[in-house]
Write an enzyme that holds these catalytic residues in place. Structure first.
Site, short mmCIF file in Angstrom:
data_model
loop_
_atom_site.label_atom_id
_atom_site.label_comp_id
_atom_site.label_asym_id
_atom_site.label_seq_id
_atom_site.Cartn_x
_atom_site.Cartn_y
_atom_site.Cartn_z
N GLU A 161 0.82 -1.22 0.00
CA GLU A 161 0.00 0.00 0.00
C GLU A 161 0.85 1.26 0.00
OE1 GLU A 161 0.86 1.68 2.85
OE2 GLU A 161 1.95 -0.19 3.31
N GLY A 303 6.86 0.29 3.20
CA GLY A 303 5.56 0.01 2.62
C GLY A 303 5.67 -0.19 1.12
N GLU A 304 4.64 0.18 0.38
CA GLU A 304 4.52 0.02 -1.08
C GLU A 304 4.78 -1.42 -1.55
OE1 GLU A 304 8.35 1.88 -3.23
OE2 GLU A 304 7.31 3.47 -2.19
N GLY A 305 4.62 -2.37 -0.66
CA GLY A 305 4.78 -3.78 -1.02
C GLY A 305 6.22 -4.25 -1.04
#
Lengths: 338, 338
Positions: A161, A303-305
């Protein structure tokens, strides 16, 4: 899949497939025949068997690997809980599109297709200290976006995310559903100072107090104290379960996103593994609550996968050993005590 | 490089290059400009900077990656310290040549060239409970084999080993050089039962007692209580240092192999990182003694370089972020507090 109410989601969860014990057993037998002392590949063995169980194949594959990154904006950002302005969410989505973010590099290295899904960035959720973050329809729409993002023929899904202020949202979900107070769940996110951290704790406590009446209903909490990208992750994880796709979770926010599901139905996240444990302080405690043992512990908190995508590399290693190694008899190697 | 005496090695160690602080500083500046909160990639950032320091380049590369696996046989095997017969060492070397072992799959996934170097498998070291394992010339020959195995133009070296009974050798080196008794260092290796473990402890204690006179000389210990593949690993690590090549260490045996060097000269293993911590019980304590923080912790205990080779994937991820990500200004992303 169309969800018309929170009850639809609950009913859907009760009816999801379980893993294939026969494929898992066959993979386990295969692992014991490979040229290595039994168990010596540790978690790589467990991962191969887990892939077999959820893909329902003794010899799993990782041809079509999807990394889904959902982005959303949060009304709570107005309370000074993040070190970055809200505009950064859209700027980073543009950076994903341009290939300049960490997740672009890591997903590419992992041979994965990256799907970035911004969800109504110009319409942040409401400040949940004074109102529901989303109404039920908004929440269901986000869940469905997540659900539809998952290609049914994926062999593996990694979820992540992007959303300025969303570690506050994640911490609020944890405080609401697991208790322990704001201090247990609030961390420094992208790097807030002490003042920011105090704002964060205050916001979490205020939200839990404001929503006291719904705290026993996990899906109502996911709507009222959640975020669109978190709802989408929950939807994606449900789609993966429906389509027999194993899932790698990213950090604190992605893990918090599935907490309402886990509370709704026992075993509903058995097809998920934690790609890593992040440096965000609440993540380790949350993983423990969910019974998830992280694959990596590299002090990451982006984050951001990124942590989930990094773990794809470990799955590829597990699979390449599982399918590529010779057996003792093929290689003419003596067994233990032989 | 030719080593004619143990003193030659000691002199060589005193004269080795240190890392390039300027390249490391430039890499650190670059990391802070990339589109992520400072520090949010955790150890991936540290690894990129470490590669820069030892390769002496702000933008390191991983084109030529070498995995070196050395194999040797051990007289101590006759004391019943392993679950497998000594013949397995040569059988596994054949398995490596045939591409059927775990290290073949993992090295290939990591884009590395695998070099397998069996060293006099038909001439095991002597049982070090009653004699020196190697005399000085035998030891120096093995060190040189390791040294010559490393291509000077490698961008990264991962080192591993194969040798039935060599966790006993590794534990003996640790007990001799670090103290704490056999129980601190003896583990189950490939999977010995309680009787095997008792044999192992007995052998370690007997060896330390037999060699009492040389315990203050790390290189004499490496010869008298070591093994050929361990000596070769030490030689390879010295070659890497000479040629500015960063090193990933595998498990307990590979780490024990560099312990004599670490005791000989402060900072001599600063160009090494621990690829993983293995499930072999002494490894974690040994890493702590050496100040090494492992990159992976996956309960692996196979050896053959598997944990080090797996960590190559993490280095590739660190490097791809370091060189491939956009900066804040390139991507038009606002910074913290902006």
């Amino acid at each position: 899949m169309q969800f018309d109410s929170l009850d639809d989601i609950a009913a859907f969860c009760r009816d999801l497939p379980i893993g294939d014990a026969r494929a898992a057993a066959a993979a386990m037998v295969r692992q014991r025949a490979l040229t290595k002392p039994p168990g010596s590949l540790g978690r790589l063995e467990e991962l191969a068997i887990w892939l077999a169980r959820w893909q329902r194949r003794e010899l799993p594959r990782l041809k079509q690997v999807t990394v889904a990154v959902f982005a959303g904006n949060h009304g709570i950002a107005a309370r000074g809980v993040s070190a970055y302005p809200q505009a950064v969410t859209a700027q980073m989505v543009a950076n994903f599109a341009g290939g300049g973010a960490a997740i672009n590099q890591i997903a590419s290295l992992g041979g994965a297709e990256l799907r970035v899904v911004p969800i109504e960035l110009d319409r942040p959720t409401r400040d949940f200290t004074i109102a529901p973050a989303m109404d039920v329809d908004e929440f269901l729409a986000a869940v469905e976006i997540g659900y539809r993002t998952v290609p049914p023929d994926s062999d593996l899904l990694a979820v992540g995310e992007m959303g300025i202020a969303n570690t506050t949202t994640a911490a609020t979900l944890c405080a609401a559903l697991l208790g322990g107070g704001a201090a247990r769940w609030a961390g420094r996110g992208t790097g807030v100072d002490d003042t920011g951290l105090a704002c964060k704790c205050e916001a979490i406590e205020a939200a839990v107090s404001f929503h006291g009446a719904i705290l026993r209903d996990p899906l109502a909490v996911a709507a009222g104290l959640g975020g669109r990208e978190l709802a989408a992750i929950a939807g994606a994880v449900l789609a993966a379960r429906r389509h027999h796709i194993p899932v790698l979770l990213d950090g604190f926010v992605a893990t918090a996103a599935i907490l309402p599901l886990a509370q709704l139905e026992a075993g509903i996240v058995d097809h998920c593994r934690a790609g890593h444990v992040s440096a965000e302080s609440g993540h380790r405690a949350l993983l423990r609550e969910l019974g998830l043992e992280p694959l990596l512990d590299l002090d990451m908190r982006l984050g951001e996968g990124s942590g989930a995508a990094l773990a794809i590399l470990l799955l590829r290693a597990a699979l390449s050993c599982h399918t590529g190694m010779a057996t003792f008899s093929e290689a003419g190697v003596s067994g233990a005590g032989g």
